[in-house]
Structures are given as C-alpha cells and as structure tokens.
Scaffold this motif. Structure first.
Motif, PDB file in Angstrom:
ATOM      1  N   TRP A  39       0.838  -1.200   0.000  1.00  0.00           N
ATOM      2  CA  TRP A  39       0.000   0.000   0.000  1.00  0.00           C
ATOM      3  C   TRP A  39       0.877   1.256   0.000  1.00  0.00           C
ATOM      4  O   TRP A  39       0.683   2.176  -0.795  1.00  0.00           O
ATOM      5  CB  TRP A  39      -0.904  -0.046   1.218  1.00  0.00           C
ATOM      6  N   GLY A  40       1.880   1.271   0.882  1.00  0.00           N
ATOM      7  CA  GLY A  40       2.790   2.421   0.947  1.00  0.00           C
ATOM      8  C   GLY A  40       3.608   2.575  -0.313  1.00  0.00           C
ATOM      9  O   GLY A  40       3.859   3.699  -0.772  1.00  0.00           O
ATOM     10  N   MET A  41       4.026   1.449  -0.916  1.00  0.00           N
ATOM     11  CA  MET A  41       4.814   1.500  -2.148  1.00  0.00           C
ATOM     12  C   MET A  41       4.010   2.118  -3.291  1.00  0.00           C
ATOM     13  O   MET A  41       4.532   2.923  -4.071  1.00  0.00           O
ATOM     14  CB  MET A  41       5.270   0.097  -2.524  1.00  0.00           C
ATOM     15  N   VAL A  42       2.730   1.759  -3.384  1.00  0.00           N
ATOM     16  CA  VAL A  42       1.867   2.311  -4.439  1.00  0.00           C
ATOM     17  C   VAL A  42       1.732   3.826  -4.278  1.00  0.00           C
ATOM     18  O   VAL A  42       1.849   4.586  -5.253  1.00  0.00           O
ATOM     19  CB  VAL A  42       0.479   1.636  -4.416  1.00  0.00           C
ATOM     20  N   ILE A  43       1.484   4.281  -3.047  1.00  0.00           N
ATOM     21  CA  ILE A  43       1.344   5.723  -2.806  1.00  0.00           C
ATOM     22  C   ILE A  43       2.666   6.444  -3.053  1.00  0.00           C
ATOM     23  O   ILE A  43       2.702   7.533  -3.644  1.00  0.00           O
ATOM     24  CB  ILE A  43       0.846   5.972  -1.369  1.00  0.00           C
ATOM     25  N   PHE A  44       3.778   5.842  -2.607  1.00  0.00           N
ATOM     26  CA  PHE A  44       5.095   6.445  -2.825  1.00  0.00           C
ATOM     27  C   PHE A  44       5.366   6.618  -4.317  1.00  0.00           C
ATOM     28  O   PHE A  44       5.897   7.654  -4.752  1.00  0.00           O
ATOM     29  CB  PHE A  44       6.172   5.566  -2.186  1.00  0.00           C
ATOM     30  N   GLU A  45       5.001   5.603  -5.113  1.00  0.00           N
ATOM     31  CA  GLU A  45       5.202   5.691  -6.560  1.00  0.00           C
ATOM     32  C   GLU A  45       4.387   6.828  -7.157  1.00  0.00           C
ATOM     33  O   GLU A  45       4.865   7.591  -8.003  1.00  0.00           O
ATOM     34  CB  GLU A  45       4.791   4.362  -7.206  1.00  0.00           C
ATOM     35  N   LYS A  46       3.161   6.995  -6.696  1.00  0.00           N
ATOM     36  CA  LYS A  46       2.318   8.095  -7.184  1.00  0.00           C
ATOM     37  C   LYS A  46       2.918   9.450  -6.814  1.00  0.00           C
ATOM     38  O   LYS A  46       2.870  10.407  -7.599  1.00  0.00           O
ATOM     39  CB  LYS A  46       0.906   7.988  -6.599  1.00  0.00           C
ATOM     40  N   LEU A  47       3.471   9.543  -5.606  1.00  0.00           N
ATOM     41  CA  LEU A  47       4.053  10.802  -5.157  1.00  0.00           C
ATOM     42  C   LEU A  47       5.316  11.167  -5.930  1.00  0.00           C
ATOM     43  O   LEU A  47       5.591  12.340  -6.166  1.00  0.00           O
ATOM     44  CB  LEU A  47       4.394  10.712  -3.665  1.00  0.00           C
ATOM     45  N   ARG A  48       6.099  10.155  -6.308  1.00  0.00           N
ATOM     46  CA  ARG A  48       7.410  10.403  -6.887  1.00  0.00           C
ATOM     47  C   ARG A  48       7.419  10.470  -8.414  1.00  0.00           C
ATOM     48  O   ARG A  48       8.291  11.116  -8.996  1.00  0.00           O
ATOM     49  CB  ARG A  48       8.397   9.316  -6.432  1.00  0.00           C
ATOM     50  N   VAL A  49       6.486   9.813  -9.080  1.00  0.00           N
ATOM     51  CA  VAL A  49       6.498   9.762 -10.554  1.00  0.00           C
ATOM     52  C   VAL A  49       5.426  10.699 -11.104  1.00  0.00           C
ATOM     53  O   VAL A  49       4.237  10.451 -10.934  1.00  0.00           O
ATOM     54  CB  VAL A  49       6.266   8.331 -11.061  1.00  0.00           C
ATOM     55  N   PRO A  50       5.825  11.786 -11.781  1.00  0.00           N
ATOM     56  CA  PRO A  50       4.836  12.719 -12.334  1.00  0.00           C
ATOM     57  C   PRO A  50       4.003  12.058 -13.425  1.00  0.00           C
ATOM     58  O   PRO A  50       4.492  11.192 -14.158  1.00  0.00           O
ATOM     59  CB  PRO A  50       5.707  13.842 -12.932  1.00  0.00           C
ATOM     60  N   PRO A  51       2.739  12.435 -13.544  1.00  0.00           N
ATOM     61  CA  PRO A  51       1.904  11.895 -14.622  1.00  0.00           C
ATOM     62  C   PRO A  51       2.324  12.451 -15.979  1.00  0.00           C
ATOM     63  O   PRO A  51       3.110  13.401 -16.062  1.00  0.00           O
ATOM     64  CB  PRO A  51       0.498  12.362 -14.236  1.00  0.00           C
ATOM     65  N   GLU A  52       1.790  11.862 -17.027  1.00  0.00           N
ATOM     66  CA  GLU A  52       2.139  12.306 -18.380  1.00  0.00           C
ATOM     67  C   GLU A  52       1.543  13.679 -18.707  1.00  0.00           C
ATOM     68  O   GLU A  52       2.073  14.406 -19.543  1.00  0.00           O
ATOM     69  CB  GLU A  52       1.643  11.278 -19.411  1.00  0.00           C
ATOM     70  N   ASN A  53       0.451  14.028 -18.048  1.00  0.00           N
ATOM     71  CA  ASN A  53      -0.274  15.266 -18.410  1.00  0.00           C
ATOM     72  C   ASN A  53       0.180  16.469 -17.599  1.00  0.00           C
ATOM     73  O   ASN A  53      -0.630  17.302 -17.177  1.00  0.00           O
ATOM     74  CB  ASN A  53      -1.781  15.061 -18.229  1.00  0.00           C
ATOM     75  N   ILE A  54       1.491  16.598 -17.358  1.00  0.00           N
ATOM     76  CA  ILE A  54       2.013  17.769 -16.648  1.00  0.00           C
ATOM     77  C   ILE A  54       1.729  19.019 -17.486  1.00  0.00           C
ATOM     78  O   ILE A  54       2.086  19.089 -18.665  1.00  0.00           O
ATOM     79  CB  ILE A  54       3.527  17.625 -16.408  1.00  0.00           C
ATOM     80  N   SER A  55       1.093  20.012 -16.860  1.00  0.00           N
ATOM     81  CA  SER A  55       0.742  21.225 -17.607  1.00  0.00           C
ATOM     82  C   SER A  55       1.773  22.330 -17.430  1.00  0.00           C
ATOM     83  O   SER A  55       1.922  23.191 -18.294  1.00  0.00           O
ATOM     84  CB  SER A  55      -0.626  21.746 -17.155  1.00  0.00           C
ATOM     85  N   THR A  56       2.491  22.321 -16.297  1.00  0.00           N
ATOM     86  CA  THR A  56       3.426  23.409 -15.993  1.00  0.00           C
ATOM     87  C   THR A  56       4.687  22.845 -15.354  1.00  0.00           C
ATOM     88  O   THR A  56       4.602  21.999 -14.458  1.00  0.00           O
ATOM     89  CB  THR A  56       2.781  24.417 -15.012  1.00  0.00           C
ATOM     90  N   GLU A  57       5.840  23.314 -15.824  1.00  0.00           N
ATOM     91  CA  GLU A  57       7.117  22.994 -15.201  1.00  0.00           C
ATOM     92  C   GLU A  57       7.733  24.288 -14.667  1.00  0.00           C
ATOM     93  O   GLU A  57       7.772  25.297 -15.375  1.00  0.00           O
ATOM     94  CB  GLU A  57       8.084  22.347 -16.193  1.00  0.00           C
ATOM     95  N   ILE A  58       8.201  24.246 -13.435  1.00  0.00           N
ATOM     96  CA  ILE A  58       8.809  25.423 -12.820  1.00  0.00           C
ATOM     97  C   ILE A  58      10.139  25.017 -12.202  1.00  0.00           C
ATOM     98  O   ILE A  58      10.207  24.029 -11.469  1.00  0.00           O
ATOM     99  CB  ILE A  58       7.896  26.026 -11.733  1.00  0.00           C
ATOM    100  N   HIS A  59      11.193  25.762 -12.505  1.00  0.00           N
ATOM    101  CA  HIS A  59      12.495  25.542 -11.880  1.00  0.00           C
ATOM    102  C   HIS A  59      12.532  26.334 -10.573  1.00  0.00           C
ATOM    103  O   HIS A  59      12.364  27.556 -10.574  1.00  0.00           O
ATOM    104  CB  HIS A  59      13.628  26.004 -12.796  1.00  0.00           C
ATOM    105  N   VAL A  60      12.757  25.631  -9.468  1.00  0.00           N
ATOM    106  CA  VAL A  60      12.835  26.277  -8.156  1.00  0.00           C
ATOM    107  C   VAL A  60      14.230  26.048  -7.589  1.00  0.00           C
ATOM    108  O   VAL A  60      14.676  24.908  -7.456  1.00  0.00           O
ATOM    109  CB  VAL A  60      11.763  25.722  -7.200  1.00  0.00           C
TER     110      VAL A  60
END
Length: 321
Positions: free
Chosen positions: A90-111
């Motif tokens: 369960w934690g691995m699935v959530i961690f993967e969602k948190l760490r891997v951006p989806p394909e439909n990223i609309s905005t990229e910002i350099h911070v």
C-alpha cells in the motif's frame, strides 16, 4: 464514519487535504494508527489477562504450564506478516504516485533554493523570489512539476497540504509534483535545517483557476526571452551543433532530436533515462557516461557554464522533438 476513513479536511489533527493523493496518504496513516492501537490492545490486554488468570495464589502452588500449540504459533506469526506485507505494498503504491509525475504535466517550474530564500523560474522567462514575498503561482486542477536544485546547502521543499516533500540538493536536480484540487494559498516550508534563518524560509503557493493562470502566464510572457530561447542562443554560441545534430542524423555525438525522456545505453553496459539530472551531468562532465557507439569527444564544461546556463540548455533540448 468508519475508523479507516481519512481524516476530514476540517480536522485539526491533520492539514487540509488540498490534493487527491493527500486523501490516500491520510487513509494509510489512519490505518497505521488504528492497526497499531488494535495491536497494542491485543498485546497488552492479553498480557494483563494472563497475569490475572495464572497468578500464583499460594507459595506451594505449582506454576501453570501451557502446552505447545503449532497452529497458534503459526497464526500469530503469519497474520502479522500478511498485514505488514499489505501495508508495505500500500505504501509502495502511494510512494510511486508521489514520486512519478503523470504524463499530463501542464506546468514545469524551476525552483532554486539558497540561504534563505527560493527563486522560481517559469518557461515564459520570468523569475520570482520568495525574498520579495512573491508567491509561487500554479494552476488549480492541473498537474505542476517542480524541478529543484540548491546553490549552497541541502534544503527541503515541503507542502503539508499536498503531503509532498523533496530535498533540493546542490549540483543535482530533484523533482516533485502536485495537483491542487481547488484555488487557494498553501504554505511551503524548508524542513532541512539550513542555517540561522531556516525557520523563515517560506513560500506561499498560490493556486489560480486554470483560465486565470493561463491569462497570467501568457500576459507575463510578453517581451520576455524564455529559458529555451536563451538555451538556443547558448547552443549556437558553444558550437554544440557541430557535434550534435537537431534532425536525428548521426555526427560526432548523439543527436538532440527526441533526446529528453529517451532511454540511453552506455559503453559500460549500464543505462539511464535522459532526464534533467542526466543532461546536467552530461553537459558539465561529459565523460561521466559515454553513450554506446560514440567516442568520448565532448569537452568538459564544468566551470565554464553557470547553473542558469545549464538550465537554459536543458530547456532548449526539451523542445527538440
């Protein structure tokens, strides 16, 4: 309400759930709390019951002896194992969602972090600063990817309402993504102690409705040279095209066409995805990873290019499809 229902947004126990994934994180956390409580009651309650039931009531009373039971020993080992494996998955699935951006990223910002402020650069070429109390503006209802780095020490980008946290590391790119459900203001903390003004290193993320963000973004773009434009100029100034084609044809080095996001195979048999970190390393220390089939002919640019130059080159390479 079920015991395993995620904490509501109005709860004072947890920050508001400003993203969908925040609900999943809270649900897992609630399950861990409840299951830990149940385990504690079973363990301590069982110990207490045994202490009372088998208490010696006289000096000459013989100690009670419980016979060996293989099935009971199997159950009290196997059931916790199944629960622990389930929690891990369960934690691995959530961690993967948190760490891997989806394909439909609309905005990229350099911070970029530094003691004790943040700088954010948009694809339209504009820069804003937390030291000037400028908010980090993002669209609500759409995914935003933050590309992080640091100029000095390790910092950490933490948004409690989004349940995301990622270190900003000198000389390296890391990333984090989020998708605010609704417009609003959300606080970013630096959660890596970085010096005397660490506690004041705050950002406000301002999530605008998608149409308002688009209007703001394109209005700010007027007359500004984008990072990709600057990277294109630098690419020409450094004569990069003499070794790297833009149309996929083979010259001295690999072509830039479709490079970003592709899989690379190296002469030592290893491989990597051509992301921001890989491109940064390849530009600054070209001999670190040699692409299979090509000679180590590229000069080392470390010390010749600033961090901003490297970011601009990477943004330009992203546009070469």
């Amino acid at each position: 309400m079920s015991w395993f229902t995620a904490f509501p947004a109005t709860s004072s126990f947890m920050p508001i759930q400003a993203t969908e994934i925040a609900k999943e994180v809270d649900l897992l956390y609630a399950f861990l709390l409840v299951s830990s409580l149940v385990s504690f009651v079973i363990l301590v309650g069982g110990m207490t019951w045994f202490l009372i039931k088998f208490k010696r009531t006289s000096v000459d009373q013989k100690s009670a002896y419980i016979t060996h039971n293989n099935f009971a020993e199997f159950l009290w080992s196997f059931i916790p194992l199944v629960i622990m494996v389930g929690i891990f998955y369960w934690g691995m699935v959530i961690f993967e969602k948190l760490r891997v951006p989806p394909e439909n990223i609309s905005t990229e910002i350099h911070v970029t972090a530094e003691q004790w402020a943040w700088t954010y650069r948009y694809a339209n070429g504009k820069e804003f600063y937390s030291s000037a109390n400028d908010p980090l503006i993002v669209p609500a209802g759409k995914a935003t990817k933050i590309i992080l780095t640091s100029k000095d020490v390790i910092h950490s980008f933490f948004v409690p309402a989004f349940r995301v946290k990622q270190d900003a590391i000198p000389g390296k790119y890391t990333q984090v993504w989020f998708e605010p459900k609704e417009p609003g203001n959300f606080i970013v903390f630096c959660t890596e102690y970085c010096g005397t003004k660490h506690s004041g290193m705050l950002i406000t993320i301002k999530a605008l409705p998608a149409d308002e963000f688009a209007a703001w973004f394109h209005a700010e773009k007027k007359g500004a040279e984008t990072p990709a434009d600057k990277g294109k100029t630098l690419f020409a100034q450094k004569a990069c095209a003499s070794c790297h084609s833009l149309d996929g044809s083979r010259v001295v080095g690999p072509s830039m066409k479709g490079l970003f996001g592709s899989s690379r195979k190296f002469t030592d048999g290893s491989g990597a995805k051509a992301d921001e970190t890989y491109l940064r390393e390849s530009i600054l220390v070209s001999t670190a990873k040699i692409v299979e089939g090509y000679p180590p002919a590229m000069p080392v640019f470390q010390g010749q290019l600033s961090d901003e130059d490297v970011e601009n080159l990477i943004e330009y390479i992203k546009t070469i499809k």
